[in-house]
Design an enzyme around this catalytic site. Structure first.
Site, PDB file in Angstrom:
ATOM      1  N   LYS A 165      77.174  18.736  67.588  1.00 55.68           N
ATOM      2  CA  LYS A 165      76.271  19.788  68.052  1.00 55.68           C
ATOM      3  C   LYS A 165      76.851  20.428  69.314  1.00 55.68           C
ATOM      4  O   LYS A 165      76.888  19.794  70.380  1.00 55.68           O
ATOM      5  CB  LYS A 165      74.882  19.198  68.310  1.00 55.68           C
ATOM      6  CG  LYS A 165      74.169  18.796  67.020  1.00 55.68           C
ATOM      7  CD  LYS A 165      73.953  19.999  66.122  1.00 55.68           C
ATOM      8  CE  LYS A 165      73.374  19.675  64.776  1.00 55.68           C
ATOM      9  NZ  LYS A 165      73.372  20.826  63.859  1.00 55.68           N
ATOM     10  N   ASP A 193      79.185  22.568  65.101  1.00 60.06           N
ATOM     11  CA  ASP A 193      78.048  23.414  64.713  1.00 60.06           C
ATOM     12  C   ASP A 193      77.391  23.964  65.972  1.00 60.06           C
ATOM     13  O   ASP A 193      76.745  23.226  66.718  1.00 60.06           O
ATOM     14  CB  ASP A 193      77.050  22.588  63.899  1.00 60.06           C
ATOM     15  CG  ASP A 193      75.922  23.436  63.329  1.00 60.06           C
ATOM     16  OD1 ASP A 193      75.886  24.655  63.606  1.00 60.06           O
ATOM     17  OD2 ASP A 193      75.075  22.883  62.602  1.00 60.06           O
ATOM     18  N   GLU A 218      80.918  26.113  62.591  1.00 63.99           N
ATOM     19  CA  GLU A 218      79.667  26.411  61.860  1.00 63.99           C
ATOM     20  C   GLU A 218      78.739  27.287  62.690  1.00 63.99           C
ATOM     21  O   GLU A 218      78.450  26.983  63.844  1.00 63.99           O
ATOM     22  CB  GLU A 218      78.965  25.103  61.478  1.00 63.99           C
ATOM     23  CG  GLU A 218      77.649  25.343  60.733  1.00 63.99           C
ATOM     24  CD  GLU A 218      77.129  24.103  60.011  1.00 63.99           C
ATOM     25  OE1 GLU A 218      77.940  23.205  59.691  1.00 63.99           O
ATOM     26  OE2 GLU A 218      75.913  24.030  59.755  1.00 63.99           O
ATOM     27  N   ASP A 241      75.228  28.797  58.082  1.00 64.06           N
ATOM     28  CA  ASP A 241      74.037  27.979  57.832  1.00 64.06           C
ATOM     29  C   ASP A 241      72.757  28.776  58.049  1.00 64.06           C
ATOM     30  O   ASP A 241      72.132  29.222  57.080  1.00 64.06           O
ATOM     31  CB  ASP A 241      74.077  26.728  58.728  1.00 64.06           C
ATOM     32  CG  ASP A 241      72.898  25.806  58.527  1.00 64.06           C
ATOM     33  OD1 ASP A 241      71.955  26.167  57.796  1.00 64.06           O
ATOM     34  OD2 ASP A 241      72.882  24.694  59.103  1.00 64.06           O
ATOM     35  N   LYS A 265      69.824  24.555  52.683  1.00 61.82           N
ATOM     36  CA  LYS A 265      68.700  23.686  53.022  1.00 61.82           C
ATOM     37  C   LYS A 265      67.562  24.000  52.043  1.00 61.82           C
ATOM     38  O   LYS A 265      67.219  25.164  51.843  1.00 61.82           O
ATOM     39  CB  LYS A 265      68.255  23.924  54.463  1.00 61.82           C
ATOM     40  CG  LYS A 265      69.281  23.468  55.506  1.00 61.82           C
ATOM     41  CD  LYS A 265      68.772  23.726  56.911  1.00 61.82           C
ATOM     42  CE  LYS A 265      69.532  22.895  57.939  1.00 61.82           C
ATOM     43  NZ  LYS A 265      70.888  23.367  58.200  1.00 61.82           N
TER      44      LYS A 265
HETATM   45 MG    MG Z   1      74.080  23.765  60.739  1.00 60.06          MG
END
Ligand code: MG
Length: 367
Positions: A165, A193, A218, A241, A265
């Site tokens: 992250k 990401d 990402e 994403d 997702k």
């Molecule tokens: Mg992501």
């Protein structure tokens, strides 16, 4: 078969590590998940789940799931839960947008279709590939040293995909990527990401500063156009994403060569029906996928397992076992990570049975 009642239960899912942090100082300590139950006149019951990643990740929030089910539910009473395309059309006609509200209902109807036909959902979604599939581990945002220190422990749990992250101060993020990359072993893959956290100029500095590192980038920036700008200035494999929420954007992204991997997702698309459509389109286009959800517990993890286990392995980049991140298990039969890998249950439907003592009383009942 007809839908006779739709109920929603609220379940709190505390994080095993205490908190989960990502770009912009966003953090969650206890997830607020909604478990959806669909009852039928045939005596069969289907289960679904929706769990937003807090109210500040996607345009979705936990109490919105319950309010949306109270709004949408009356339009679905009497519908056949096994006719999933028709049911999705009914949901879209009755409630514009709000894909995440529909996700748990669609998931529960796939569970019903599996139970009615005696097949696990992964077979109905296309077929079971191999024995299991590989998972990734998200590394919550901390100092570079703290993040790097977690890699060995996660690898000992079997994970070989690590999603770092970032999306914070770009100079610290360069240090985060380098510190974690130094811990990798052959066969590991690293994804940085940013969760929309960088402006374009910051993102361009970061990708140039880590050009020699084997890392995927990402969702660096908030919009598709900003991400495309960064993409055109880097040779790192590139993942989209947050902006990937429909077939339209997948087709646009493919035409623009905007990504190598997308993150699908389930609740972002509105359920397994639409997530499968997106998955199969990506498979045809040669775009690899991370298959998961915004968050969740045992039912979401089972749904992910069925969606991922029925994905051709050459385009399945990775998937998530959210139920191992949280301290509460609320369903029997839920899939469990073994050596960093997961397999879909073999029982009919999703193969999970929520426990009434953990769910408590429903907070929404329609019908
Ligand atoms: Mg992501």
């Amino acid at each position: 078969m007809r839908i006779t009642r739709i109920s929603a239960y609220r379940v709190e899912l505390p994080l095993r590590e205490g908190s989960y942090k990502w770009s912009g100082g966003k953090t969650v300590t206890v997830f607020d998940s909604t478990v959806v139950r669909v009852d039928t006149d045939a005596g069969l019951t289907g289960w679904g789940e929706v769990c937003p990643l807090g109210p500040f990740y996607l345009p979705a929030y936990a109490t919105g799931v319950r309010a949306g089910i109270a709004e949408l539910g009356p339009h679905l009473l009497g519908e056949n839960p096994l006719e999933l395309a028709k049911l999705n059309g009914r949901m879209d006609a009755a409630l514009k947008g709000h894909a995440y509200v529909k996700s748990g209902i669609d998931m529960a109807c796939w569970d019903l279709l599996g139970k009615a036909t005696g097949q696990p959902v992964c077979v109905l979604l296309g077929g079971r590939y191999g024995d299991d599939f590989g998972l990734y581990r998200a590394i919550s945002q901390e100092s570079p040293g703290e993040m790097a220190a977690k890699v060995a422990g996660y690898r000992a749990e079997g994970y070989r995909r690590f999603q770092l992250k970032v999306g914070g101060d770009p100079d610290v993020d360069v240090d985060r990527i380098r510190a974690v990359a130094a811990e990798l072993k052959p066969g590991d893959r690293l994804v940085a990401d940013a969760n929309t956290g960088w402006r374009m100029h910051d993102a361009l500095r970061v990708v140039r500063a880590v050009r020699d590192v084997d890392v995927y980038i990402e969702q660096p920036c908030p919009t598709y156009e900003e991400c495309l700008t960064v993409r055109r200035h880097t040779d790192h494999p590139f993942v989209l994403d947050e902006v990937i929420d429909s077939v339209d954007v997948l087709l646009r992204g493919h035409a623009d060569r905007a990504m190598d991997v997308v993150n699908i997702k389930i609740s972002k698309f509105g359920g397994l029906t639409k997530a499968r459509q997106a998955r199969d389109l990506c498979a045809s286009l040669g775009v690899a996928m991370t298959l998961e959800d915004s968050w969740g517990g045992d039912v979401v993890t089972a749904a992910i397992a069925h969606l991922a286990h029925s994905c051709p392995p050459d385009v399945l980049f990775t998937a998530t076992d959210f139920n191992s991140y949280v301290t509460v298990s609320f369903a029997a039969g839920a899939p469990r990570r073994v050596n960093g890998r997961l397999a879909a249950p073999t029982a009919p439907g999703l193969g999970v049975t929520p426990r009434p003592d953990v769910l408590g009383d429903p907070v929404v009942v329609v019908g």
